[in-house]
Design a protein around this motif. Structure first.
Motif, PDB file in Angstrom:
ATOM      1  N   ARG A 185       0.859  -1.179   0.000  1.00 13.09           N
ATOM      2  CA  ARG A 185       0.000   0.000   0.000  1.00 13.09           C
ATOM      3  C   ARG A 185       0.900   1.234   0.000  1.00 13.09           C
ATOM      4  NH1 ARG A 185      -4.777  -1.154  -2.073  1.00 13.09           N
ATOM      5  NH2 ARG A 185      -5.270  -3.294  -1.445  1.00 13.09           N
ATOM      6  N   ASP A 212      -3.059  -2.995  -8.854  1.00 15.81           N
ATOM      7  CA  ASP A 212      -3.357  -2.112  -9.987  1.00 15.81           C
ATOM      8  C   ASP A 212      -3.852  -0.740  -9.564  1.00 15.81           C
ATOM      9  OD1 ASP A 212      -2.785  -4.337 -11.443  1.00 15.81           O
ATOM     10  OD2 ASP A 212      -4.839  -4.722 -12.097  1.00 15.81           O
ATOM     11  N   ASP A 213      -4.839  -0.709  -8.656  1.00 14.34           N
ATOM     12  CA  ASP A 213      -5.420   0.580  -8.281  1.00 14.34           C
ATOM     13  C   ASP A 213      -4.385   1.475  -7.622  1.00 14.34           C
ATOM     14  OD1 ASP A 213      -5.280  -1.053  -6.033  1.00 14.34           O
ATOM     15  OD2 ASP A 213      -7.138  -0.271  -5.148  1.00 14.34           O
ATOM     16  N   GLU A 214      -3.475   0.879  -6.858  1.00 14.28           N
ATOM     17  CA  GLU A 214      -2.420   1.651  -6.219  1.00 14.28           C
ATOM     18  C   GLU A 214      -1.434   2.196  -7.252  1.00 14.28           C
ATOM     19  OE1 GLU A 214      -1.524   1.989  -2.506  1.00 14.28           O
ATOM     20  OE2 GLU A 214      -3.692   2.028  -2.754  1.00 14.28           O
ATOM     21  N   ARG A 216      -2.072   2.804 -10.472  1.00 17.69           N
ATOM     22  CA  ARG A 216      -2.728   3.864 -11.241  1.00 17.69           C
ATOM     23  C   ARG A 216      -2.739   5.172 -10.454  1.00 17.69           C
ATOM     24  NH1 ARG A 216      -6.539  -0.417 -12.617  1.00 17.69           N
ATOM     25  NH2 ARG A 216      -6.236  -1.012 -14.790  1.00 17.69           N
ATOM     26  N   ALA A 217      -3.080   5.080  -9.178  1.00 19.00           N
ATOM     27  CA  ALA A 217      -3.122   6.280  -8.347  1.00 19.00           C
ATOM     28  C   ALA A 217      -1.731   6.889  -8.186  1.00 19.00           C
ATOM     29  CB  ALA A 217      -3.713   5.945  -6.982  1.00 19.00           C
ATOM     30  N   VAL A 274      -1.752  -0.745 -17.253  1.00 18.63           N
ATOM     31  CA  VAL A 274      -2.015  -0.101 -15.965  1.00 18.63           C
ATOM     32  C   VAL A 274      -1.236   1.199 -15.824  1.00 18.63           C
ATOM     33  CG1 VAL A 274      -1.758  -0.316 -13.459  1.00 18.63           C
ATOM     34  CG2 VAL A 274      -2.675  -2.228 -14.787  1.00 18.63           C
ATOM     35  N   ASN A 277      -2.385   3.951 -17.863  1.00 17.25           N
ATOM     36  CA  ASN A 277      -3.807   4.259 -17.654  1.00 17.25           C
ATOM     37  C   ASN A 277      -4.646   3.976 -18.896  1.00 17.25           C
ATOM     38  OD1 ASN A 277      -3.685   5.183 -14.897  1.00 17.25           O
ATOM     39  ND2 ASN A 277      -2.673   7.021 -15.665  1.00 17.25           N
TER      40      ASN A 277
END
Length: 284
Positions: A185, A212-214, A216-217, A274, A277
């Motif tokens: 994280r 992935d979401d981490e 991208r952010a 990823v 984006n």
């Protein structure tokens, strides 16, 4: 086509996307990375670490020549990067073997010695036309900036970049090298602070362990060069195991290296989707 690393990173930064940098150990790795980038339709960085050179009996030339040839023949822009180099002798070989960049790693030294060694390496590298990356030194002990629990201090990062003259800085924001699970994280508040404070592009090491979401952010927050290595080896080894389990009589290495190369290429494509984006399921 072979292009300078700095150009790829600068363009990605201008567009607000990431550029994937994948570790090369064998020729199959280089071929897989290029194929994965071609499938994604985006540029990529092939990077060879000092550990990989050690695996090749300490000889940079053969694996560098192979990676350079793969890059030159690719249908997308490909850069060559020499990664985590502790040896001054190896660092000084980068330009002559076609590398556009190198990451000088003096993390085993204390802060003052790290600054002095990195600044000297940056001067030599710039004199040879190299784009030079580094990271803060012994912030967290033996593992350097990416020891578990360590974070990069923005003020120290600014001072380090100013003192060394490096072109990019790897920062510790929650990832760790060699993770085989995707449980990291990231500290997105710290990423924003670093982006605002540090003038040069920011690099994320240990990205295989980041979901992935981490990722991208993190890219939206300002990380540009995204290093991925272990995820390729997981795909490679899994494919080899599956091929040998399917037919234990196989002796021709092409029978298991071909699916291994394909598995790595697919992992590269998903990871690039990823960090740029552009969709996709990310690294396995």
């Amino acid at each position: 086509m072979l292009v300078p690393t700095g150009d790829l990173v600068a363009e990605a930064r201008r567009r607000g996307v990431g550029v994937g940098a994948f570790n090369v150990i064998t020729v199959e790795h280089a071929e897989a990375i290029a194929a994965g980038a071609e499938a994604a339709g985006v540029p990529v960085i092939l990077q060879i670490s000092e550990n990989a050179v050690r695996f090749h009996h300490g000889r940079l030339a053969p694996i560098a020549a192979a990676a350079r040839a793969v890059a030159a023949l690719a249908a997308v822009p490909v850069a060559l990067h020499l990664d985590h180099v502790e040896s001054d002798e190896l660092f000084d070989q980068a330009a002559e073997h076609g590398f556009g960049s190198a990451m000088y790693d003096a993390a085993r030294l204390d802060y003052a010695a790290n600054v002095a060694a990195t600044a000297a390496a940056a001067r030599r590298g710039h004199g040879r036309g190299l784009w030079v990356e580094s990271e803060l030194g012994e912030v967290g002990g033996k593992d350097g900036a990416h020891a578990p629990g360590v974070r990069t201090d923005p003020g120290e990062a600014v001072a380090f970049v100013a003192a060394t003259g490096v072109d990019a800085l790897a920062v510790a924001v929650g990832s760790s090298h060699a993770m085989t699970t995707r449980a990291a994280r990231l500290d997105h508040g710290l990423i924003a602070e670093l982006r605002a404070a540090v003038a040069v592009p920011l690099v994320l090491h240990g990205s295989s362990g980041v979901p992935d979401d981490e990722l991208r952010a993190a890219v939206r927050g300002g990380l540009v060069k995204v290093n991925i290595g272990t995820a390729l080896n997981v795909a490679f080894t899994g494919a080899v195991r599956a091929a040998l389990e399917q037919d234990g009589r196989v002796v021709d290495p092409r029978k298991y290296l071909a699916p291994a190369r394909l598995g790595m290429a697919e992992a590269v494509t998903r990871a690039l989707q990823v960090v740029t984006n552009s969709g996709g399921a990310g690294v396995p």
